[in-house]
Design a protein around this motif. Structure first.
Motif, PDB file in Angstrom:
ATOM      1  N   LYS A 138     -17.766  32.145 -14.596  1.00  0.00           N
ATOM      2  CA  LYS A 138     -16.755  32.182 -15.642  1.00  0.00           C
ATOM      3  C   LYS A 138     -15.778  33.346 -15.497  1.00  0.00           C
ATOM      4  CE  LYS A 138     -19.638  29.827 -19.067  1.00  0.00           C
ATOM      5  NZ  LYS A 138     -20.254  29.863 -20.417  1.00  0.00           N
ATOM      6  N   ILE A 139     -16.289  34.524 -15.067  1.00  0.00           N
ATOM      7  CA  ILE A 139     -15.422  35.709 -15.025  1.00  0.00           C
ATOM      8  C   ILE A 139     -15.043  36.127 -13.609  1.00  0.00           C
ATOM      9  CG2 ILE A 139     -16.430  36.543 -17.189  1.00  0.00           C
ATOM     10  CD1 ILE A 139     -17.780  38.765 -15.479  1.00  0.00           C
ATOM     11  N   GLY A 140     -15.621  35.463 -12.615  1.00  0.00           N
ATOM     12  CA  GLY A 140     -15.327  35.825 -11.227  1.00  0.00           C
ATOM     13  C   GLY A 140     -16.477  36.561 -10.586  1.00  0.00           C
ATOM     14  N   ALA A 141     -16.888  36.097  -9.414  1.00  0.00           N
ATOM     15  CA  ALA A 141     -18.067  36.667  -8.750  1.00  0.00           C
ATOM     16  C   ALA A 141     -17.886  38.138  -8.400  1.00  0.00           C
ATOM     17  CB  ALA A 141     -18.383  35.855  -7.491  1.00  0.00           C
ATOM     18  N   ASP A 142     -16.650  38.564  -8.109  1.00  0.00           N
ATOM     19  CA  ASP A 142     -16.417  39.942  -7.669  1.00  0.00           C
ATOM     20  C   ASP A 142     -16.604  40.971  -8.784  1.00  0.00           C
ATOM     21  OD1 ASP A 142     -15.878  38.978  -5.171  1.00  0.00           O
ATOM     22  OD2 ASP A 142     -13.695  39.063  -5.387  1.00  0.00           O
ATOM     23  N   ASN A 143     -16.662  40.513 -10.019  1.00  0.00           N
ATOM     24  CA  ASN A 143     -16.783  41.462 -11.133  1.00  0.00           C
ATOM     25  C   ASN A 143     -18.218  41.940 -11.365  1.00  0.00           C
ATOM     26  OD1 ASN A 143     -14.044  41.729 -12.101  1.00  0.00           O
ATOM     27  ND2 ASN A 143     -14.172  39.568 -12.633  1.00  0.00           N
ATOM     28  N   ILE A 144     -19.191  41.243 -10.792  1.00  0.00           N
ATOM     29  CA  ILE A 144     -20.586  41.657 -10.916  1.00  0.00           C
ATOM     30  C   ILE A 144     -21.181  41.739  -9.518  1.00  0.00           C
ATOM     31  CG2 ILE A 144     -22.862  41.109 -11.843  1.00  0.00           C
ATOM     32  CD1 ILE A 144     -21.495  39.573 -14.082  1.00  0.00           C
ATOM     33  N   LEU A 145     -21.661  42.905  -9.153  1.00  0.00           N
ATOM     34  CA  LEU A 145     -22.193  43.135  -7.812  1.00  0.00           C
ATOM     35  C   LEU A 145     -23.709  42.965  -7.783  1.00  0.00           C
ATOM     36  CD1 LEU A 145     -20.163  46.339  -6.851  1.00  0.00           C
ATOM     37  CD2 LEU A 145     -19.546  43.935  -6.469  1.00  0.00           C
ATOM     38  N   THR A 146     -24.200  42.410  -6.681  1.00  0.00           N
ATOM     39  CA  THR A 146     -25.638  42.294  -6.463  1.00  0.00           C
ATOM     40  C   THR A 146     -26.093  43.409  -5.530  1.00  0.00           C
ATOM     41  OG1 THR A 146     -25.615  39.889  -6.703  1.00  0.00           O
ATOM     42  CG2 THR A 146     -27.486  40.834  -5.547  1.00  0.00           C
ATOM     43  N   HIS A 147     -27.181  44.068  -5.886  1.00  0.00           N
ATOM     44  CA  HIS A 147     -27.787  45.105  -5.054  1.00  0.00           C
ATOM     45  C   HIS A 147     -29.188  44.609  -4.713  1.00  0.00           C
ATOM     46  CE1 HIS A 147     -24.510  47.900  -6.221  1.00  0.00           C
ATOM     47  NE2 HIS A 147     -24.600  47.267  -7.376  1.00  0.00           N
ATOM     48  N   ARG A 148     -29.337  44.089  -3.514  1.00  0.00           N
ATOM     49  CA  ARG A 148     -30.571  43.408  -3.141  1.00  0.00           C
ATOM     50  C   ARG A 148     -31.790  44.293  -3.326  1.00  0.00           C
ATOM     51  NH1 ARG A 148     -29.740  38.566  -1.115  1.00  0.00           N
ATOM     52  NH2 ARG A 148     -27.695  38.023  -0.227  1.00  0.00           N
ATOM     53  N   GLY A 149     -32.781  43.736  -4.015  1.00  0.00           N
ATOM     54  CA  GLY A 149     -34.011  44.462  -4.277  1.00  0.00           C
ATOM     55  C   GLY A 149     -33.914  45.469  -5.398  1.00  0.00           C
ATOM     56  N   LEU A 150     -32.710  45.644  -5.952  1.00  0.00           N
ATOM     57  CA  LEU A 150     -32.508  46.654  -6.997  1.00  0.00           C
ATOM     58  C   LEU A 150     -32.040  46.038  -8.313  1.00  0.00           C
ATOM     59  CD1 LEU A 150     -30.742  49.414  -4.860  1.00  0.00           C
ATOM     60  CD2 LEU A 150     -33.152  49.343  -5.582  1.00  0.00           C
ATOM     61  N   GLY A 151     -30.986  45.202  -8.255  1.00  0.00           N
ATOM     62  CA  GLY A 151     -30.482  44.609  -9.487  1.00  0.00           C
ATOM     63  C   GLY A 151     -29.000  44.334  -9.400  1.00  0.00           C
ATOM     64  N   TYR A 152     -28.296  44.538 -10.520  1.00  0.00           N
ATOM     65  CA  TYR A 152     -26.879  44.196 -10.621  1.00  0.00           C
ATOM     66  C   TYR A 152     -26.096  45.362 -11.215  1.00  0.00           C
ATOM     67  CZ  TYR A 152     -28.665  39.417 -10.107  1.00  0.00           C
ATOM     68  OH  TYR A 152     -29.301  38.282  -9.660  1.00  0.00           O
ATOM     69  N   SER A 153     -24.796  45.337 -10.961  1.00  0.00           N
ATOM     70  CA  SER A 153     -23.914  46.315 -11.603  1.00  0.00           C
ATOM     71  C   SER A 153     -22.553  45.683 -11.851  1.00  0.00           C
ATOM     72  CB  SER A 153     -23.739  47.575 -10.744  1.00  0.00           C
ATOM     73  OG  SER A 153     -22.991  47.281  -9.575  1.00  0.00           O
ATOM     74  N   PHE A 154     -21.863  46.185 -12.863  1.00  0.00           N
ATOM     75  CA  PHE A 154     -20.478  45.782 -13.098  1.00  0.00           C
ATOM     76  C   PHE A 154     -19.601  46.543 -12.128  1.00  0.00           C
ATOM     77  CE2 PHE A 154     -16.299  45.883 -15.033  1.00  0.00           C
ATOM     78  CZ  PHE A 154     -16.159  44.580 -15.504  1.00  0.00           C
ATOM     79  N   HIS A 155     -18.681  45.838 -11.466  1.00  0.00           N
ATOM     80  CA  HIS A 155     -17.801  46.463 -10.471  1.00  0.00           C
ATOM     81  C   HIS A 155     -16.763  47.300 -11.203  1.00  0.00           C
ATOM     82  CE1 HIS A 155     -14.986  45.865  -6.758  1.00  0.00           C
ATOM     83  NE2 HIS A 155     -15.378  47.119  -6.925  1.00  0.00           N
ATOM     84  N   ASP A 156     -16.919  48.621 -11.142  1.00  0.00           N
ATOM     85  CA  ASP A 156     -16.064  49.512 -11.945  1.00  0.00           C
ATOM     86  C   ASP A 156     -14.866  50.045 -11.183  1.00  0.00           C
ATOM     87  OD1 ASP A 156     -17.592  51.109 -10.263  1.00  0.00           O
ATOM     88  OD2 ASP A 156     -17.602  52.802 -11.654  1.00  0.00           O
ATOM     89  N   LYS A 157     -14.649  49.604  -9.942  1.00  0.00           N
ATOM     90  CA  LYS A 157     -13.519  50.082  -9.155  1.00  0.00           C
ATOM     91  C   LYS A 157     -12.430  49.016  -9.098  1.00  0.00           C
ATOM     92  CE  LYS A 157     -15.781  53.807  -7.965  1.00  0.00           C
ATOM     93  NZ  LYS A 157     -15.437  55.126  -8.511  1.00  0.00           N
ATOM     94  N   GLU A 158     -11.191  49.480  -9.155  1.00  0.00           N
ATOM     95  CA  GLU A 158     -10.073  48.542  -8.977  1.00  0.00           C
ATOM     96  C   GLU A 158     -10.023  48.087  -7.526  1.00  0.00           C
ATOM     97  OE1 GLU A 158      -8.194  47.122 -11.033  1.00  0.00           O
ATOM     98  OE2 GLU A 158      -8.485  48.252 -12.870  1.00  0.00           O
ATOM     99  N   GLN A 159      -9.729  46.819  -7.329  1.00  0.00           N
ATOM    100  CA  GLN A 159      -9.653  46.285  -5.976  1.00  0.00           C
ATOM    101  C   GLN A 159      -8.298  46.594  -5.360  1.00  0.00           C
ATOM    102  OE1 GLN A 159     -10.586  42.215  -6.979  1.00  0.00           O
ATOM    103  NE2 GLN A 159     -12.717  42.467  -6.360  1.00  0.00           N
TER     104      GLN A 159
END
Length: 215
Positions: free
Chosen positions: A194-215
């Motif tokens: 819904k919001i775009g895959a690039d806005n939420i990052l996957t960290h394998r084996g660790l979890g997720y984060s919101f992408h806080d940097k401007e592209q």
């Protein structure tokens, strides 16, 4: 958003409850430390406002117990005025320290800033209107379910920080939730659609984060 106010001054508690409810918060009230912990662990609380001096368990003890189990923000209220007291409160895990007497409007502003809800946020192709619980992508409103919005809100509030599936389950679904970690993965995937895959990052084996940097 759910706020827990714990203070044995019932007059002050009633005033704060009124202020928060006018801003759209769901408010839980406790008048002693034991009641505060019971309410906290039986509900999905987003922020806690604690008085230092309370019956049964004081605010410092309650704050310490909360911080053992949770990332929830804690605001400590107190009539104590020494810098040593402020240091003790912050050192034990309190996120904010406000001396009594205070203006409830100032508390409200600080709480909104702590929760990241004081304004509409625009980042990349997203606009998140937290007060109205609306999200827009490229100018078009995105229809999110309540849990999806809560998940996005928590990710954004902790932007740049890697959050484990267990943390997300606890903080978004609540400590009493019994379910599998894949519940998080399912909701993350739906949110990305819904919001775009690039806005939420996957960290394998660790979890997720919101992408806080401007592209």
């Amino acid at each position: 958003m759910k706020i827990l106010i714990a203070d044995d001054e019932k007059g002050l508690t009633a005033i704060l409850k009124t202020y928060f409810e006018k801003e759209g918060f769901n408010v839980y009230v406790a008048y002693d430390g034991e009641q505060a912990l019971n309410l906290f662990f039986s509900n999905k609380i987003d922020l806690v406002v604690l008085d230092w001096m309370m019956p049964k368990l004081n605010g410092m003890e309650v704050c310490a117990e909360i911080k053992k189990m949770s990332l929830v923000k804690v605001v400590m209220l107190t009539a104590r005025s020494s810098n040593d007291d402020e240091f003790r409160a912050l050192d034990i895990g309190a996120d904010e320290y406000i001396r009594k007497p205070f203006d409830p409007r100032i508390l409200m502003i600080r709480v909104k800033k702590m929760l990241g809800l004081e304004k509409t946020v625009a980042i990349r192709d997203l606009k998140m209107d937290f007060p109205r619980m609306k999200v827009y992508r490229n100018g078009n409103e995105v229809k999110l379910y309540k849990k999806e919005f809560e998940l996005l809100t928590f990710l954004y509030k902790n932007k740049g920080r890697i959050l484990s599936r267990d943390t997300l389950l606890t903080m978004v679904w609540g400590m009493s939730y019994i379910g599998e970690e894949r519940t998080v993965d399912t909701h993350i995937n739906r949110l990305r659609d819904k919001i775009g895959a690039d806005n939420i990052l996957t960290h394998r084996g660790l979890g997720y984060s919101f992408h806080d940097k401007e592209q």
